[in-house]
Design a protein around this motif. Structure first.
Motif, PDB file in Angstrom:
ATOM      1  N   SER A   3     -29.485  45.164  65.476  1.00  0.00           N
ATOM      2  CA  SER A   3     -29.529  44.391  66.720  1.00  0.00           C
ATOM      3  C   SER A   3     -28.507  44.887  67.732  1.00  0.00           C
ATOM      4  O   SER A   3     -27.450  45.403  67.355  1.00  0.00           O
ATOM      5  CB  SER A   3     -29.255  42.914  66.438  1.00  0.00           C
ATOM      6  N   LEU A  22     -29.085  41.375  61.197  1.00  0.00           N
ATOM      7  CA  LEU A  22     -28.689  41.770  62.555  1.00  0.00           C
ATOM      8  C   LEU A  22     -28.195  43.210  62.629  1.00  0.00           C
ATOM      9  O   LEU A  22     -27.714  43.636  63.669  1.00  0.00           O
ATOM     10  CB  LEU A  22     -27.582  40.836  63.075  1.00  0.00           C
ATOM     11  N   ASP A  24     -26.669  40.508  70.948  1.00  0.00           N
ATOM     12  CA  ASP A  24     -27.354  39.588  70.032  1.00  0.00           C
ATOM     13  C   ASP A  24     -26.441  39.182  68.876  1.00  0.00           C
ATOM     14  O   ASP A  24     -26.462  38.031  68.429  1.00  0.00           O
ATOM     15  CB  ASP A  24     -28.631  40.226  69.480  1.00  0.00           C
TER      16      ASP A  24
END
Length: 137
Positions: free
Chosen positions: A125, A122, A129
């Protein structure tokens, strides 16, 4: 297949979102029941030529060795922070490889502060998110 629900993340928890090339640090500025992450810094690999995953970097370094070295640097950062009482709780989100490299290097003080870990990439991201992944039931 059952999924384990993500535990509540206490206010002011340090959240490290990492992969083999970088890490973002956040703090939960929300409450125990409402996650609200605010970025607290970024970490990038440093001095990769001067240190390797287990000491001095070999001359035939490649991307996997650089990633392992950075995972070691991230673990050291978490260890130092725990020993200096810089955080009470921590959440570690990292791609499976980085997470696997970091786990054996984490001090027991980090383990005792670990609220959750998530094996997911992530780092690049959007904040929404990341919050969604950490709030998932």
């Amino acid at each position: 297949m059952s999924t384990t629900p993500m535990p509540r993340i206490p206010a002011n928890t340090l959240v490290m979102v990492a992969d083999g090339t970088g890490a973002r640090l956040f703090r939960n500025a929300g409450t125990d029941s409402r996650l609200s992450l605010h970025q607290d810094g970024m970490l990038e690999p440093k001095d990769l030529d001067e240190e390797g995953p287990s000491g001095v970097m070999p001359p035939e370094s490649d991307t996997r060795i650089d990633e392992a070295t950075f995972a070691k640097q991230l673990a050291q950062r978490l260890n130092e922070g725990a020993l200096r009482q810089e955080y009470e709780h921590v959440v570690l989100v990292a791609d499976p490889r980085t997470l696997g490299l970091m786990r054996p290097l984490l001090h027991k003080e980090v383990d005792q502060r670990m609220v959750a870990e998530l094996a997911k990439t992530l780092t690049g991201s959007p904040l929404a998110d990341i919050e969604r992944a950490l709030s998932a039931p």
